[in-house]
Design an enzyme around this catalytic site. Structure first.
Site, PDB file in Angstrom:
ATOM      1  N   CYS A 262       0.861  -1.194   0.000  1.00  0.00           N
ATOM      2  CA  CYS A 262       0.000   0.000   0.000  1.00  0.00           C
ATOM      3  C   CYS A 262       0.894   1.240   0.000  1.00  0.00           C
ATOM      4  CB  CYS A 262      -0.952   0.004   1.189  1.00  0.00           C
ATOM      5  SG  CYS A 262      -1.863  -1.545   1.394  1.00  0.00           S
ATOM      6  N   ALA A 263       1.792   1.288  -0.981  1.00  0.00           N
ATOM      7  CA  ALA A 263       2.947   2.175  -0.948  1.00  0.00           C
ATOM      8  C   ALA A 263       2.666   3.622  -1.315  1.00  0.00           C
ATOM      9  CB  ALA A 263       4.029   1.635  -1.874  1.00  0.00           C
ATOM     10  N   ALA A 264       1.683   3.883  -2.181  1.00  0.00           N
ATOM     11  CA  ALA A 264       1.469   5.251  -2.671  1.00  0.00           C
ATOM     12  C   ALA A 264       1.169   6.202  -1.508  1.00  0.00           C
ATOM     13  CB  ALA A 264       0.315   5.253  -3.672  1.00  0.00           C
ATOM     14  N   PRO A 265       1.679   7.446  -1.569  1.00  0.00           N
ATOM     15  CA  PRO A 265       2.372   8.102  -2.693  1.00  0.00           C
ATOM     16  C   PRO A 265       3.871   7.881  -2.745  1.00  0.00           C
ATOM     17  CG  PRO A 265       1.980   9.692  -0.970  1.00  0.00           C
ATOM     18  CD  PRO A 265       1.363   8.399  -0.485  1.00  0.00           C
ATOM     19  N   GLY A 266       4.437   7.029  -1.867  1.00  0.00           N
ATOM     20  CA  GLY A 266       5.813   6.621  -2.042  1.00  0.00           C
ATOM     21  C   GLY A 266       6.823   7.166  -1.058  1.00  0.00           C
ATOM     22  N   LYS A 268       7.570   6.279   2.019  1.00  0.00           N
ATOM     23  CA  LYS A 268       8.304   5.213   2.701  1.00  0.00           C
ATOM     24  C   LYS A 268       9.186   4.444   1.715  1.00  0.00           C
ATOM     25  CE  LYS A 268       4.743   4.780   6.256  1.00  0.00           C
ATOM     26  NZ  LYS A 268       3.912   5.879   5.721  1.00  0.00           N
ATOM     27  N   ASP A 309      -3.167  -5.858  -5.981  1.00  0.00           N
ATOM     28  CA  ASP A 309      -3.914  -5.830  -4.724  1.00  0.00           C
ATOM     29  C   ASP A 309      -3.135  -6.637  -3.691  1.00  0.00           C
ATOM     30  OD1 ASP A 309      -5.646  -6.004  -2.606  1.00  0.00           O
ATOM     31  OD2 ASP A 309      -7.386  -6.575  -3.812  1.00  0.00           O
ATOM     32  N   ASP A 326       1.746  -0.212   5.569  1.00  0.00           N
ATOM     33  CA  ASP A 326       1.005   0.972   6.011  1.00  0.00           C
ATOM     34  C   ASP A 326      -0.424   0.774   5.526  1.00  0.00           C
ATOM     35  OD1 ASP A 326       0.036   3.413   6.732  1.00  0.00           O
ATOM     36  OD2 ASP A 326       1.527   4.593   5.659  1.00  0.00           O
ATOM     37  N   CYS A 379      -2.279   5.453  10.139  1.00  0.00           N
ATOM     38  CA  CYS A 379      -2.362   6.853  10.589  1.00  0.00           C
ATOM     39  C   CYS A 379      -3.711   7.086  11.270  1.00  0.00           C
ATOM     40  CB  CYS A 379      -2.155   7.812   9.423  1.00  0.00           C
ATOM     41  SG  CYS A 379      -3.266   7.554   8.022  1.00  0.00           S
TER      42      CYS A 379
END
Length: 448
Positions: A262-266, A268, A309, A326, A379
């Site tokens: 779930c990396a976006a927006p990048g 991390k 996914d 995340d 978060c």
């Protein structure tokens, strides 16, 4: 009954719109209407509606929407004695027009005449001609009489939804939950992650900022990001200080393969790459992954980027030395930056995310080599999305154990470390530095 607020003393006339230019108030109305569905965020809509606007209009649009959303409970309380929505299809539009008017009248520096006149004109432009007299009467009455509400009712009790107030009180107690609510209605600072962390102090000095104990560089908000030194050279990127912590907690990076799910927006992913890891960014949204590509290119860092996914990756997906997850969440820790959460989010939506988080944790297990580290974070201020998820995962996976987070890893900062060695950051933490976004983070090790 006690009067709570007078109008700001210094008030400006509304700026004249050039002929043919989009009216930021009309764009604000469209944005409020689209936020009601809960599926799009304020940032996405601001990118859509604010694109191409002159800088002053774009800033006014953001300020008007942010002010309206942060004070929405108060605004509705102010309107309630004077306005009953009509029982027809225009009710939502009419209510939002009045909300924008009250926001300008009581919480911004627009002149009284400008606030009323521009709101009446907005209704006319929106096709609600027959309601212009009602709008004028409501706003003129408020301008003349001000507003009062019952003694003992605080602003935060009106502006924070009841489901959030109740959940925070249950989790943190009455005193801390009130402090969280009040802090959440404030404004966030601007945080940067530096590509070469050893130069953080130099960059803080160049930009008149400071280095937080956790390593982020913090600046006053409101600065134009593209004009800051180092932006064009890709020496840093914008990333909330709390969100920047998890990627720094792995025991090793050089030569290690680390999934960022779930990396976006990048943000991390860029951290992992800058620390020497072979980062693999995974996200199901091609549109959001485009931003990951763009961000990596701007800062001249390399990472594999995979569209997929993360709850349903192929069985033969290669394993890695570590996984950073995340997880999608209610984001209730980020209200300072994203006040639309107060309007979009609710208890039902939050609970609908819990099974997704569980699936993602189970998938992360399948991607991790024995001896590897799994870092889970959200978060969110909701324990259901943080502490409870980790407790359930450990009960179902006895081959895992917590690896406690230490103050040494956070530059000596221990305020947010709980008894289990997890990180539970609250908006009231680091108050001397301007506060933090709410965040949860736990580090696990796969023993067998």
């Amino acid at each position: 009954m006690t009067e709570r607020r007078s109008r700001p003393a210094h008030r400006n006339a509304p700026r004249k719109q050039p002929v043919g230019a989009p009216d930021p108030r009309m764009l604000a109305l469209k944005t409020l209407q689209e936020l009601r569905g809960g599926e799009v965020t304020l940032d996405e809509l601001l990118s859509k509606h604010g694109y191409g606007l002159p800088s002053l209009d774009r800033n006014f649009l953001r300020q008007l929407l942010g002010t309206t959303l942060r004070h929405l409970g108060e605004i509705d309380a102010v309107l309630a004695p004077r306005y009953q929505p009509p029982q027809d299809r225009v009710a939502a539009r009419l209510t939002n027009i009045l909300r924008l008017g009250v926001a300008q009248l009581f919480f911004m520096d627009t002149s009284d005449y400008g606030a009323v006149d521009s709101t009446v004109n907005l209704a006319r432009d929106a096709g609600l001609h027959k309601y212009t007299k009602l709008i004028n009467a409501v706003l003129r009455g408020l301008q003349r009489d001000g507003f009062e509400w019952p003694e003992g009712v605080e602003d935060w009790q009106l502006n924070i939804p009841a489901w959030l107030r109740g959940s925070w009180k249950k989790a943190y107690g009455a005193e801390i939950s009130q402090a969280i609510a009040e802090a959440s209605l404030g404004h966030a600072m601007l945080d940067l992650s530096i590509k070469d962390r050893t130069t953080s102090a130099d960059w803080a000095e160049k930009m008149d900022g400071l280095v937080l104990p956790t390593g982020s560089v913090r600046l006053e908000s409101g600065r134009r990001i593209r004009d800051l030194p180092g932006y064009r050279d890709g020496d840093w990127w914008v990333q909330d200080a709390a969100a920047a912590i998890p990627a720094t907690l792995f025991s090793a990076y050089q030569g290690k393969t680390i999934y960022d799910l779930c990396a976006a927006p990048g943000g991390k992913t860029m951290q992992l790459a800058s620390l020497g890891a072979s980062a693999i960014a995974v996200d199901k949204s091609e549109g959001r992954l485009k931003r990951v590509f763009e961000n990596l290119e701007r800062v001249s860092l390399g990472a594999a980027v995979v569209t997929g996914d993360a709850t349903d990756l192929a069985p033969d997906t290669p394993r890695a030395d570590a996984v950073l997850l995340d997880a999608p969440c209610s984001a209730t820790g980020t209200i300072r930056r994203h006040p639309d959460i107060l309007l979009r989010q609710n208890d039902k939506l939050m609970k609908s995310l819990l099974p997704i988080q569980t699936k993602l944790l189970n998938q992360a297990d399948k991607l991790l080599n024995v001896g590897g580290e799994l870092i889970y974070c959200t978060c969110s201020l909701q324990p259901e999305e943080g502490e409870h998820q980790i407790k359930s995962f450990l009960a179902d996976h006895p081959n895992y154990e917590r690896k406690p987070i230490t103050a040494t890893e956070l530059g000596g900062w221990d305020e947010a470390i709980n008894e289990a060695g997890e990180l539970r950051v609250l908006p009231i933490h680091m108050q001397d530095f301007g506060g933090m976004d709410g965040f949860f983070c736990a580090r696990l090790v796969k023993k067998s």
